[in-house]
Scaffold this active site. Sequence first.
Site, PDB file in Angstrom:
ATOM      1  N   LYS A   1       0.916   4.184  -2.965  1.00 13.72           N
ATOM      2  CA  LYS A   1       0.551   5.597  -2.781  1.00 13.72           C
ATOM      3  C   LYS A   1       1.748   6.503  -3.110  1.00 13.72           C
ATOM      4  O   LYS A   1       1.566   7.612  -3.614  1.00 13.72           O
ATOM      5  CB  LYS A   1       0.029   5.841  -1.363  1.00 13.72           C
TER       6      LYS A   1
ATOM      7  N   TYR B   1       0.840  -1.210   0.000  1.00  7.42           N
ATOM      8  CA  TYR B   1       0.000   0.000   0.000  1.00  7.42           C
ATOM      9  C   TYR B   1       0.868   1.249   0.000  1.00  7.42           C
ATOM     10  O   TYR B   1       0.650   2.179  -0.770  1.00  7.42           O
ATOM     11  CB  TYR B   1      -0.901  -0.029   1.232  1.00  7.42           C
TER      12      TYR B   1
HETATM   13  N1  NAP Z   1      -9.446   5.332   5.701  1.00  6.49           N
HETATM   14  C1  NAP Z   1      -8.235   5.844   5.862  1.00  6.49           C
HETATM   15  O1  NAP Z   1      -7.736   5.952   6.993  1.00  6.49           O
HETATM   16  C2  NAP Z   1      -7.466   6.347   4.682  1.00  6.49           C
HETATM   17  C3  NAP Z   1      -6.278   7.052   4.942  1.00  6.49           C
HETATM   18  C4  NAP Z   1      -5.548   7.541   3.871  1.00  6.49           C
HETATM   19  C5  NAP Z   1      -6.002   7.331   2.588  1.00  6.49           C
HETATM   20  N2  NAP Z   1      -7.156   6.636   2.358  1.00  6.49           N
HETATM   21  C6  NAP Z   1      -7.573   6.464   0.972  1.00  6.49           C
HETATM   22  O2  NAP Z   1      -8.897   6.925   0.834  1.00  6.49           O
HETATM   23  C7  NAP Z   1      -9.543   6.234  -0.234  1.00  6.49           C
HETATM   24  C8  NAP Z   1     -10.882   5.695   0.249  1.00  6.49           C
HETATM   25  O3  NAP Z   1     -10.625   4.781   1.290  1.00  6.49           O
HETATM   26  P1  NAP Z   1     -11.698   4.383   2.413  1.00  6.49           P
HETATM   27  O4  NAP Z   1     -11.031   4.526   3.704  1.00  6.49           O
HETATM   28  O5  NAP Z   1     -12.991   5.045   2.161  1.00  6.49           O
HETATM   29  O6  NAP Z   1     -11.793   2.817   2.131  1.00  6.49           O
HETATM   30  P2  NAP Z   1     -13.043   1.835   1.973  1.00  6.49           P
HETATM   31  O7  NAP Z   1     -14.111   2.182   2.927  1.00  6.49           O
HETATM   32  O8  NAP Z   1     -12.442   0.480   1.998  1.00  6.49           O
HETATM   33  O9  NAP Z   1     -13.585   2.176   0.508  1.00  6.49           O
HETATM   34  C9  NAP Z   1     -12.800   1.902  -0.620  1.00  6.49           C
HETATM   35  C10 NAP Z   1     -13.653   2.162  -1.841  1.00  6.49           C
HETATM   36  O10 NAP Z   1     -12.867   1.861  -3.007  1.00  6.49           O
HETATM   37  C11 NAP Z   1     -13.649   0.976  -3.815  1.00  6.49           C
HETATM   38  N3  NAP Z   1     -12.829   0.181  -4.717  1.00  6.49           N
HETATM   39  C12 NAP Z   1     -11.820  -0.663  -4.436  1.00  6.49           C
HETATM   40  N4  NAP Z   1     -11.361  -1.217  -5.570  1.00  6.49           N
HETATM   41  C13 NAP Z   1     -12.097  -0.700  -6.595  1.00  6.49           C
HETATM   42  C14 NAP Z   1     -12.113  -0.883  -7.989  1.00  6.49           C
HETATM   43  N5  NAP Z   1     -11.285  -1.740  -8.605  1.00  6.49           N
HETATM   44  N6  NAP Z   1     -12.994  -0.167  -8.740  1.00  6.49           N
HETATM   45  C15 NAP Z   1     -13.851   0.699  -8.143  1.00  6.49           C
HETATM   46  N7  NAP Z   1     -13.915   0.882  -6.812  1.00  6.49           N
HETATM   47  C16 NAP Z   1     -13.038   0.181  -6.054  1.00  6.49           C
HETATM   48  C17 NAP Z   1     -14.416   0.129  -2.826  1.00  6.49           C
HETATM   49  O11 NAP Z   1     -15.466  -0.559  -3.476  1.00  6.49           O
HETATM   50  P3  NAP Z   1     -16.095  -1.921  -2.831  1.00  6.49           P
HETATM   51  O12 NAP Z   1     -17.067  -1.489  -1.774  1.00  6.49           O
HETATM   52  O13 NAP Z   1     -16.753  -2.570  -4.008  1.00  6.49           O
HETATM   53  O14 NAP Z   1     -14.957  -2.713  -2.272  1.00  6.49           O
HETATM   54  C18 NAP Z   1     -14.882   1.231  -1.894  1.00  6.49           C
HETATM   55  O15 NAP Z   1     -15.960   1.939  -2.468  1.00  6.49           O
HETATM   56  C19 NAP Z   1      -8.562   5.151  -0.683  1.00  6.49           C
HETATM   57  O16 NAP Z   1      -7.863   5.585  -1.820  1.00  6.49           O
HETATM   58  C20 NAP Z   1      -7.619   5.045   0.500  1.00  6.49           C
HETATM   59  O17 NAP Z   1      -6.352   4.552   0.126  1.00  6.49           O
HETATM   60  C21 NAP Z   1      -7.893   6.141   3.382  1.00  6.49           C
END
Ligand code: NAP
Length: 245
Positions: free
Chosen positions: A172, A168
């Site tokens: 990023k 990961y």
């Molecule tokens: N949460 C954190 O602490 C955090 C911190 C830093 C950065 N981020 C970044 O923020 C973004 C959102 O993360 P989140 O925390 O909201 O995670 P999450 O709740 O796991 O949601 C991830 C989303 O990405 C979708 N996804 C994954 N693979 C995909 C694909 N091939 N095509 C289309 N959609 C896809 C998932 O769809 P499904 O429901 O179908 O799986 C879900 O809608 C990510 O880029 C993550 O790296 C998160």
Amino acid sequence: MKYQETQLIAVITGGNKGLGFAVAQQLAQLGYRVVLTARNEQAGQAAVKALAEKGLEVDFLPLDISETASITAFTSAMATRYQRCDVLINNAGVFFDWEVSASKVQLEELHTTFQTNVWGTINVTQHLMPLLHKSLRGKIINVSSDLGSLSFASDKENEYYSVSGVAYRMSKAALNMYSIALSKECEASNIVVSVVSPGWCQTDMGTDAAPRSPIQGAKSIVEVVQAPSTQFHGKFVLDGQILAW
Ligand SMILES: NC(=O)c1ccc[n+]([C@@H]2O[C@H](COP(=O)([O-])OP(=O)(O)OC[C@H]3O[C@@H](n4cnc5c(N)ncnc54)[C@H](OP(=O)(O)O)[C@@H]3O)[C@@H](O)[C@H]2O)c1
């Protein structure tokens, strides 16, 4: 489905849950015409319904960012329905293993992680570029992470210094480098490119151990959507502050 010509069109990948859903809600509240996308159509439609129950009308299009055929179908639907894209939020992402270290990471995990977080994000961006050029102020926002910062990863004082999750973190960091290159290329155009960290948030990815709510994380992204064009072009931003790459 009918939108007002004056509305800015904002596409969000992975909008069915977590940060993507919270961003969709906040942008719809601000008057954007949100195109919420998801790879799972049922989950995407359920998210649209949940927003409708809050009085917010958003559109849905299916999009799996790891499948070129899905991206092509999505781009073509965008061109037919809206003829342009004003904001692209590359939010969809995966994080498979918090514990895996550099000497143990499987090539398969690296491949699958990069397929979504890097190749998929680039593929969507390249396909949408012609529609972003049709906007008066196109904006691309790549959702990255503090974990992608090389400066933070090598700073013993940083709170994330000891976090493994090497696939990961590498993905990023690669997304950050791509974003820098794209921002330089876009300097002569009407397109702004920014990278945003939402901070560590309580989502399926972030887990309940995270200190921030999805609303707070989404706010970090929405602030950059709303910012004047030149403010965060080519920058890595968290809560309106510039982060070290
Ligand atoms: N949460 C954190 O602490 C955090 C911190 C830093 C950065 N981020 C970044 O923020 C973004 C959102 O993360 P989140 O925390 O909201 O995670 P999450 O709740 O796991 O949601 C991830 C989303 O990405 C979708 N996804 C994954 N693979 C995909 C694909 N091939 N095509 C289309 N959609 C896809 C998932 O769809 P499904 O429901 O179908 O799986 C879900 O809608 C990510 O880029 C993550 O790296 C998160």
